[in-house]
Motif scaffolding. Sequence first.
Motif, PDB file in Angstrom:
ATOM      1  N   ARG A 195      38.981  33.298  47.667  1.00 38.44           N
ATOM      2  CA  ARG A 195      38.444  34.641  47.877  1.00 38.44           C
ATOM      3  C   ARG A 195      39.576  35.617  48.226  1.00 38.44           C
ATOM      4  N   ALA A 217      33.379  38.626  45.632  1.00 39.56           N
ATOM      5  CA  ALA A 217      33.799  37.235  45.809  1.00 39.56           C
ATOM      6  C   ALA A 217      32.812  36.478  46.691  1.00 39.56           C
ATOM      7  N   GLN A 256      32.447  44.497  38.902  1.00 41.60           N
ATOM      8  CA  GLN A 256      33.643  45.092  39.516  1.00 41.60           C
ATOM      9  C   GLN A 256      33.948  46.460  38.917  1.00 41.60           C
ATOM     10  N   ALA A 272      43.719  44.411  43.751  1.00 42.21           N
ATOM     11  CA  ALA A 272      43.460  45.615  44.542  1.00 42.21           C
ATOM     12  C   ALA A 272      44.314  46.806  44.142  1.00 42.21           C
ATOM     13  N   ALA A 323      39.817  46.447  47.472  1.00 41.30           N
ATOM     14  CA  ALA A 323      39.789  45.162  48.165  1.00 41.30           C
ATOM     15  C   ALA A 323      38.423  44.904  48.780  1.00 41.30           C
ATOM     16  N   LEU A 351      36.012  43.984  45.939  1.00 41.87           N
ATOM     17  CA  LEU A 351      36.339  42.653  45.433  1.00 41.87           C
ATOM     18  C   LEU A 351      35.944  41.561  46.419  1.00 41.87           C
ATOM     19  N   TRP A 352      36.157  41.817  47.707  1.00 43.92           N
ATOM     20  CA  TRP A 352      35.756  40.844  48.743  1.00 43.92           C
ATOM     21  C   TRP A 352      34.246  40.632  48.723  1.00 43.92           C
ATOM     22  N   THR A 408      40.713  38.817  45.925  1.00 43.11           N
ATOM     23  CA  THR A 408      40.618  40.149  46.519  1.00 43.11           C
ATOM     24  C   THR A 408      41.929  40.917  46.423  1.00 43.11           C
ATOM     25  N   GLN A 441      48.662  37.779  50.697  1.00 45.43           N
ATOM     26  CA  GLN A 441      47.650  36.809  50.291  1.00 45.43           C
ATOM     27  C   GLN A 441      48.089  35.379  50.600  1.00 45.43           C
TER      28      GLN A 441
END
Length: 629
Positions: A340, A330, A92, A348, A323, A326-327, A344, A393
């Motif tokens: 997930r 994940a 990351q 972010a 995001a 990160l997605w 995410t 989320q």
Amino acid sequence: MTAFLFQATIYLLAMVIAVPLATRAGMGSVLGYLCAGILIGPVLGLAGSDVTGLQHFAEFGVVMMLFLIGLELEPRALWAMRDKLIGLGGLQVVATTTAVTAIMLAFHLEFATALALGMIFSLSSTAIVLQTMNEKRLLQTEGGRSAFAVLLTQDIAVIPMLAILPLLALPGARAVARAEAGGTHPALVFVDHLPGWGVTLLTLAVVAFIIGAGHYLVRPLFRFVHMAHLREINTAMALMIVVGIASLMNLVGLSPALGTFLAGVVLADSEFRHELESDIEPFKGLLLGLFFITVGAGIEFSVITERPFQIAGLVILLVALKAGILWLLATVFRLRGPDRMLFTLSLAQAGEFGFVLVSFAVGQRILPPQIAEKVLVVIALSMLITPALFIVQEKLSKRMRPAARSADEIDDPQPIIVAGIGRFGQVVNRMVTMSGFRTTVLDTDLKTIQLMRTFGFKGYYGDPTRPDLLAAAGIAKAKVLVVSLDDRNSATRLVAYARQIRPDIHIVARARDREHVFELYRAGANDIVREMFDSSLRAGRYVLENVGLSEFEAAELEKLYFKMDRAALRELAPYWKPGVPLSENADYIHRAREMNAELEAAIMERFSHQPDAAETEAETAEAAIKGKE
């Protein structure tokens, strides 16, 4: 002095008002500090003229924070987490840094500036995310644990970032910064004339010295100081370690945060770790809060008003870019559905350490002041929208949850029904089944039921509060119903329904606290067990055994307290009013205070004179209370 005291009053007043309000609103303490700074700075103009100088002083709170983070990171624990730290967290940081750097280069920024921005924006807000996850009980989920691993990696990554930034500085940039700051120490002059690789080698040498001093000097010195048995001397020793290392790092022109972090890691497995934490924590909290207030007070809102669309676009671009990365991570690491989404959106935003890196990069002449102003605003705004990200989320996760599975068909009902098979219910069920009795276990957590079956225990998936499922489980013929549901309202409803349809069934229920005891008692439960009560009694007995009482005396006191507390609960039950908090129930408070005094007097007087008759005395008191009822 008058002006100083006035400014101190303004800052402290802003802290004690804004932070509790922000915390109660679910925004977190960091956002509360930022909002307080914005209020007394750009809005009301009460922050004073030397906000920048105060911010440099408050940065020492960040130094203390890194020292405490280091104390929490034992080398063995880090090694055990290496897969997620290096894999998920490392990817990351590297991926975000690379992506931001590439975008900044596309905007024709210099490589050093672009890379510095990449490192700054790769970080997320540890303080906000962890606090919000704790409040929402999300840290135990797979997505929460993965987010924690990334945050830990980011906190560790701040240290090499602080070591890399001097390599990006132009020759002579540090000397210019020192001259403007009035730094004339010979050691500073020597360091300022070193090339970038020389600064890095010097950093490594100082790091080696700190590690060696932590192992061979600090511990013997701490033992010597500890001989005085004075709390203030121990506190002075803890502050001396942090201040001394920070001064050494400053003396050679390096980041004090780097040195204190390493010192914390070195001392993480020492016998003085917890004492160091307790001594440093109050200073860290105040200075860190002051740092965030000064950041908020120093935000140039003219930057937003002059180019609002540009700033908004940068914030949206940052959140969208992080995001997306990160997605993707994940997905690669097989996080699915709500986990997930949590991973995410929770990470972010930019983070509080970004403020530190911006300040350091400006001092190294890597970031121009006009760019730094925009970066600070973008970081602050991205942190301010974090609560909104968690709301998004939560809503998206609800939509992503799979359709509810139909309840299992119960083909073998038993005379004992266990509703809820969490930690509490598991112990009850295991004890009962190992004693030769069979149970019908019901729970809404499919994974828990499947895990039970793996270990040879039979259980059924379904909602125990549903009348049709209870009927299928044999509630009409069952002898005992054990209610150990996590949700207190569901537990109370289940007890009330079971008592309505089966007045003769024996109901054993778990209660969260005293107020829940009264709810379950009124609903019809026969035996009510407070989830922490028995374990707390055992802990209290161990304390008594180790302060001079014999095992027999401690055990008798435990029995006496148990019986009298149960009797007191029955007497207090009529004073309880549904929907009225106990803190607002004057009659309940008055009677509870009277009974607390009576209980303490009874234990002290009766047991001290007649220890062998303690149980008889408790039974007499309990019978007297029953007579009143």
